[in-house]
Enzyme design. Structure first.
Site, mmCIF file in Angstrom:
data_model
loop_
_atom_site.group_PDB
_atom_site.id
_atom_site.type_symbol
_atom_site.label_atom_id
_atom_site.label_comp_id
_atom_site.label_asym_id
_atom_site.label_seq_id
_atom_site.Cartn_x
_atom_site.Cartn_y
_atom_site.Cartn_z
ATOM 1 N N ASP A 68 33.040 24.492 55.326
ATOM 2 C CA ASP A 68 33.138 25.630 54.407
ATOM 3 C C ASP A 68 34.367 26.461 54.798
ATOM 4 O O ASP A 68 34.840 26.370 55.929
ATOM 5 C CB ASP A 68 31.869 26.489 54.497
ATOM 6 C CG ASP A 68 31.713 27.422 53.276
ATOM 7 O OD1 ASP A 68 32.560 27.365 52.372
ATOM 8 O OD2 ASP A 68 30.729 28.191 53.244
ATOM 9 N N GLU A 69 34.865 27.283 53.893
ATOM 10 C CA GLU A 69 36.042 28.131 54.157
ATOM 11 C C GLU A 69 37.193 27.296 54.719
ATOM 12 O O GLU A 69 37.852 27.684 55.692
ATOM 13 C CB GLU A 69 35.688 29.258 55.144
ATOM 14 C CG GLU A 69 34.514 30.126 54.729
ATOM 15 C CD GLU A 69 34.863 31.211 53.719
ATOM 16 O OE1 GLU A 69 36.032 31.292 53.303
ATOM 17 O OE2 GLU A 69 33.950 31.956 53.329
ATOM 18 N N GLN B 26 41.843 32.870 49.264
ATOM 19 C CA GLN B 26 41.140 33.651 50.282
ATOM 20 C C GLN B 26 41.592 33.301 51.691
ATOM 21 O O GLN B 26 40.867 33.539 52.660
ATOM 22 C CB GLN B 26 39.631 33.448 50.158
ATOM 23 C CG GLN B 26 39.060 34.020 48.871
ATOM 24 C CD GLN B 26 37.555 33.903 48.840
ATOM 25 O OE1 GLN B 26 36.850 34.533 49.613
ATOM 26 N NE2 GLN B 26 37.046 33.076 47.951
ATOM 27 N N LYS C 110 30.559 27.745 46.081
ATOM 28 C CA LYS C 110 30.997 26.732 47.041
ATOM 29 C C LYS C 110 30.006 26.591 48.188
ATOM 30 O O LYS C 110 29.580 25.493 48.542
ATOM 31 C CB LYS C 110 32.376 27.100 47.614
ATOM 32 C CG LYS C 110 33.481 27.131 46.583
ATOM 33 C CD LYS C 110 34.837 27.415 47.210
ATOM 34 C CE LYS C 110 34.974 28.803 47.816
ATOM 35 N NZ LYS C 110 34.846 29.916 46.848
ATOM 36 N N THR C 111 29.638 27.732 48.750
ATOM 37 C CA THR C 111 28.709 27.691 49.878
ATOM 38 C C THR C 111 27.338 27.183 49.408
ATOM 39 O O THR C 111 26.680 26.403 50.098
ATOM 40 C CB THR C 111 28.613 29.093 50.511
ATOM 41 O OG1 THR C 111 29.929 29.499 50.884
ATOM 42 C CG2 THR C 111 27.732 29.088 51.736
ATOM 43 N N ARG D 160 33.788 40.682 46.901
ATOM 44 C CA ARG D 160 32.485 40.760 47.590
ATOM 45 C C ARG D 160 31.462 41.489 46.727
ATOM 46 O O ARG D 160 30.265 41.444 46.988
ATOM 47 C CB ARG D 160 32.601 41.520 48.935
ATOM 48 C CG ARG D 160 33.506 40.925 50.000
ATOM 49 C CD ARG D 160 33.257 39.479 50.245
ATOM 50 N NE ARG D 160 34.183 38.658 49.481
ATOM 51 C CZ ARG D 160 33.976 37.375 49.197
ATOM 52 N NH1 ARG D 160 32.897 36.768 49.597
ATOM 53 N NH2 ARG D 160 34.855 36.685 48.506
HETATM 54 P P1 ATP Z 1 33.098 32.809 48.421
HETATM 55 O O1 ATP Z 1 34.389 32.247 47.898
HETATM 56 O O2 ATP Z 1 33.098 34.284 48.399
HETATM 57 O O3 ATP Z 1 32.711 32.195 49.715
HETATM 58 P P2 ATP Z 1 31.306 30.957 47.126
HETATM 59 O O4 ATP Z 1 32.140 30.168 46.204
HETATM 60 O O5 ATP Z 1 30.935 30.331 48.400
HETATM 61 O O6 ATP Z 1 31.982 32.379 47.346
HETATM 62 P P3 ATP Z 1 28.506 31.414 46.830
HETATM 63 O O7 ATP Z 1 28.387 32.456 47.871
HETATM 64 O O8 ATP Z 1 28.016 30.055 47.121
HETATM 65 O O9 ATP Z 1 30.017 31.368 46.315
HETATM 66 O O10 ATP Z 1 27.829 31.901 45.489
HETATM 67 C C1 ATP Z 1 27.993 33.223 44.986
HETATM 68 C C2 ATP Z 1 26.688 33.740 44.425
HETATM 69 O O11 ATP Z 1 26.399 33.067 43.207
HETATM 70 C C3 ATP Z 1 25.504 33.486 45.325
HETATM 71 O O12 ATP Z 1 24.622 34.565 45.233
HETATM 72 C C4 ATP Z 1 24.898 32.229 44.746
HETATM 73 O O13 ATP Z 1 23.550 32.093 45.057
HETATM 74 C C5 ATP Z 1 25.121 32.441 43.266
HETATM 75 N N1 ATP Z 1 25.200 31.159 42.524
HETATM 76 C C6 ATP Z 1 26.148 30.223 42.637
HETATM 77 N N2 ATP Z 1 25.907 29.190 41.808
HETATM 78 C C7 ATP Z 1 24.758 29.477 41.165
HETATM 79 C C8 ATP Z 1 23.970 28.794 40.169
HETATM 80 N N3 ATP Z 1 24.304 27.605 39.678
HETATM 81 N N4 ATP Z 1 22.853 29.418 39.747
HETATM 82 C C9 ATP Z 1 22.500 30.621 40.226
HETATM 83 N N5 ATP Z 1 23.188 31.307 41.148
HETATM 84 C C10 ATP Z 1 24.316 30.749 41.614
HETATM 85 MG MG MG Z 2 31.346 30.860 50.382
#
Ligand code: ATP
Ligand code: MG
Length: 664
Positions: free
Chosen positions: A209-210, A240, A32-33, A600
């Site tokens: 975000d969040e 979350q 997402k981030t 995490r």
């Molecule tokens: P959270 O819910 O904990 O905030 P999130 O959904 O925001 O998580 P991110 O932090 O954006 O998730 O991504 C998690 C990890 O996966 C990061 O290290 C990110 O770089 C990696 N990642 C996400 N999508 C891809 C992709 N398409 N290719 C490679 N790495 C990815």
């Molecule tokens: Mg995130």
């Protein structure tokens, strides 16, 4: 940048759909981030002016990292791009608009410590008896009223007069509290169409975000800004949502669907962070919550390790176990210290672990604990800086008026207060009157003392306000007031304490100097600096990558680490005893916290559950957290936590801490 190569297909759709409202609800680690980051970079590549983009994140660290990543992706400096927390953005809006509601733009921002002083001042003025009151509780009531999460009722209406006094004093001191950073901008935008228009014209693309943890106030703020363009993208994970105690409410997701019926929704289902084992454990756990949008989440990452669980005898053994594991894994698998996260449910659990880290020379940083900026010596410095920025700030003035001792006695202070109350003046104005008015009733001695205080302020004010002179002026000021001598007098018995505190001040001044020298800070000013630190009260100045990250689960949100330790996995700690007592429905929130903690971890998750623990000097028997039973047992593996006699020997915590800070 090749967007398609960096993102999976769903992520690509999310990043390239830039017009209209967009809702992305997806599980932990699904990118997402990352999507927001690439979305911004993509917009910039399409030629959307950076000044039109606003991204709102949950922590300052997240904001810094996102801005940095976008700069990397685009290879541009992007001074006009706004990536910040809601609160920091609130400050920015207030800075430009607060004069429309009768404040001055050099306002002070009060943290809880300041709020409590202000509360006492307000009570004193209206003779409200604070004897049996808990200031934190009262502030909690005020916060609910201010953010419109509650109304005055039979119990709380008792405090209405006090609230009015508190509010009046805030304005008189040209100060705002944390809730004001969201509520005042809303008020201004609501009541000044031309200002609202200016903002909706400027910010055409907004991202949050969040989103699950935005408060109702933050939601309204966002909506006001977004209603011009309706290009609003929110991303979050209902599983979350861990801030309902602060008024965040994932019903915002429902409001969003109602307020933007034309929205598009994208679901992300691939987790890129964790191994299969960790993900399966997390999914199984969270499925026990009833109040959720169900989600699918899968990963292609095969598991090497089971989830480990150890049952140390007590918190000392627990700390010892964690320290040994970290050292072992660090050496064996050459995993950097910065890749370890040690998560705890509450701050109080950090102490035993910090002791061991100091003893074993494991570099670490604690976030989410008492802030560096709230240490007495640092707070004193900050209050001096605030007085120089905003002389009307009585809370800060009262704090430093006799630090160091200036012989301004209780009687003089009483006189000053009644003078101020009578005319609705700040103390600073009252002091000026006391010193300079021809009919001043103050004694000659009092006048001399007060005059020298005023002269100090007048001498240092222009200096510290000149460009890039904050650190050097502060240094000069500490010498001028002989703060070192003051420290010696305050701690006559232990000369190590003054040394240690002085060292903290040096670290503080150094961090200001770094701030002033950093070319990325376009506009380093006293005002901006003070805002920045009042918004980062939970972060220590150093942001070192080479250190183990010890933190509360709350402050770990959005982050990831190769190896995650989760300490204190005991009933009463998680789920927290207090949470359950207040309302049994809170068990779902505690389960979400546990979910956040587990997710995490990238490679390894190691949990500890003590068999007994010292609570308020008493040894208490502990039971494992019931959440452990909710995890699929075949994913768990018990690890022996051997007791260590040496570690049980008493250690001098403060001595160790001084060693860490390099003092003595
Ligand atoms: P959270 O819910 O904990 O905030 P999130 O959904 O925001 O998580 P991110 O932090 O954006 O998730 O991504 C998690 C990890 O996966 C990061 O290290 C990110 O770089 C990696 N990642 C996400 N999508 C891809 C992709 N398409 N290719 C490679 N790495 C990815
Ligand atoms: Mg995130």
């Amino acid at each position: 940048m090749n967007l398609k190569a960096e993102l999976n297909q769903k992520q690509y759709i999310a990043a390239s759909t830039i017009d209209g409202p967009l809702l992305i609800i997806a599980g932990a680690g699904s990118g997402k981030t990352r999507v927001i980051t690439f979305r911004i970079a993509h917009m910039l590549e399409m030629g959307i002016p950076q000044s039109q983009i606003l991204a709102l994140t949950f922590t300052n660290k997240a904001a810094r990292e996102m801005a940095e990543r976008v700069r990397e992706l685009t290879g541009k400096k992007l001074p006009q791009l706004t990536v910040s927390t809601f609160h920091a953005f609130g400050v920015k809006v207030l800075r430009d608009t607060i004069s429309s509601i009768g404040y001055k733009d050099n306002f002070s921002i009060y943290d809880t410590v300041d709020q409590i002083s202000l509360l006492k001042e307000s009570a004193r003025e209206i003779r409200f008896d604070m004897e049996d009151e808990n200031p934190q509780n009262i502030l909690g009531i005020f916060s609910r009223i201010k953010t419109k999460r509650g109304d005055w009722d039979e119990v709380t209406s008792y405090y209405q007069g006090l609230y009015a006094s508190y509010q009046r004093h805030l304005k008189l001191y040209n100060a705002v509290d944390f809730d004001d950073l969201i509520m005042l901008p809303i008020h201004i935008l609501d009541t000044h169409p031309e200002i609202l228009n200016r903002y909706t014209e400027r910010y055409r693309y907004i991202m949050v975000d969040e989103f699950q943890d935005t408060s109702m106030g933050q939601y309204r703020f966002m909506k006001l800004l977004a209603d011009g363009s309706r290009n609003i993208c929110v991303v979050g994970d209902d599983d979350q949502s861990i801030y309902s105690w602060r008024g965040a409410n994932y019903e915002n997701i429902i409001s969003f669907e109602r307020d933007y019926p034309e929205l598009k929704e994208v679901k992300l289902e691939q987790n890129y962070r964790s191994t299969e084992t960790i993900l399966e454990a997390a999914n199984t756990l969270i499925a026990n919550n009833t109040n959720r949008k169900g989600k699918q989440l899968w990963t292609g990452t095969k598991s090497m390790n089971k989830i480990e669980i150890a049952y140390p005898a007590n918190e000392r053994d627990e700390a010892q176990f964690i320290a040994e594991q970290i050292k072992g894994i660090h050496m064996r698998d050459s995993i950097k210290f910065g890749e370890f996260g040690v998560l705890i449910r509450t701050n109080t659990l950090s102490r035993a672990i910090e002791e061991l880290f100091l003893m074993e020379n494991i570099p670490y940083k604690m976030s989410g604990g008492t802030s560096f900026y709230q240490r007495k010596e640092i707070k004193d410095m900050i209050c001096y800086m605030r007085i120089l920025a905003n002389p009307e700030d009585d809370v800060s003035l009262l704090r430093i008026l006799n630090v160091p001792r200036r012989g301004i006695g209780a009687r003089t202070l009483e006189q000053l207060r009644s003078l101020a109350d009578m005319h609705d003046w700040s103390l600073h104005t009252a002091i000026q009157a006391a010193v300079y008015a021809t009919d001043s009733p103050f004694s000659e001695r009092a006048k001399t003392d007060l005059r020298s205080f005023l002269q100090l302020i007048e001498a240092f004010r222009p200096k510290i306000l000149s460009p890039r002179k904050i650190a050097s002026t502060l240094k000069e000021l500490t010498d001028a007031i002989d703060y070192w001598e003051y420290l010696l007098q305050e701690h006559p018995k232990d000369e190590k304490i003054p040394t240690w505190k002085w060292r903290n001040i040096e670290i503080f001044i150094q961090s200001i100097e770094d701030y002033e020298k950093n070319p990325d800070n376009m506009n380093p000013s006293l005002f901006n600096y003070l805002n920045r630190i009042s918004l980062t009260t939970k972060d220590e100045p150093d942001d070192d990558e080479g250190k183990v990250n010890l933190m509360t689960i709350h402050s770990a949100k959005g982050l990831e680490h190769e190896v995650v330790f989760l300490a204190g996995v005991e009933s009463h700690i998680i789920p927290h005893a207090r949470a359950i007592e207040d309302d049994p429905a809170n068990i779902e929130e505690e389960r979400r916290l546990f979910y956040v903690a587990i997710t995490r971890a990238k490679q390894r998750l190691i949990m500890t559950s003590c068999r007994s623990r010292k609570v308020l000097r008493e040894e208490m028997e502990c039971l494992p957290s019931p959440f452990l039973e909710e995890l699929p047992q075949h994913l768990l593996q018990e690890t022996e936590a051997a007791a260590d006699v040496e570690a049980a020997e008493a250690t001098d915590y403060f001595q160790l801490l001084r060693k860490k800070l390099g003092g003595v």
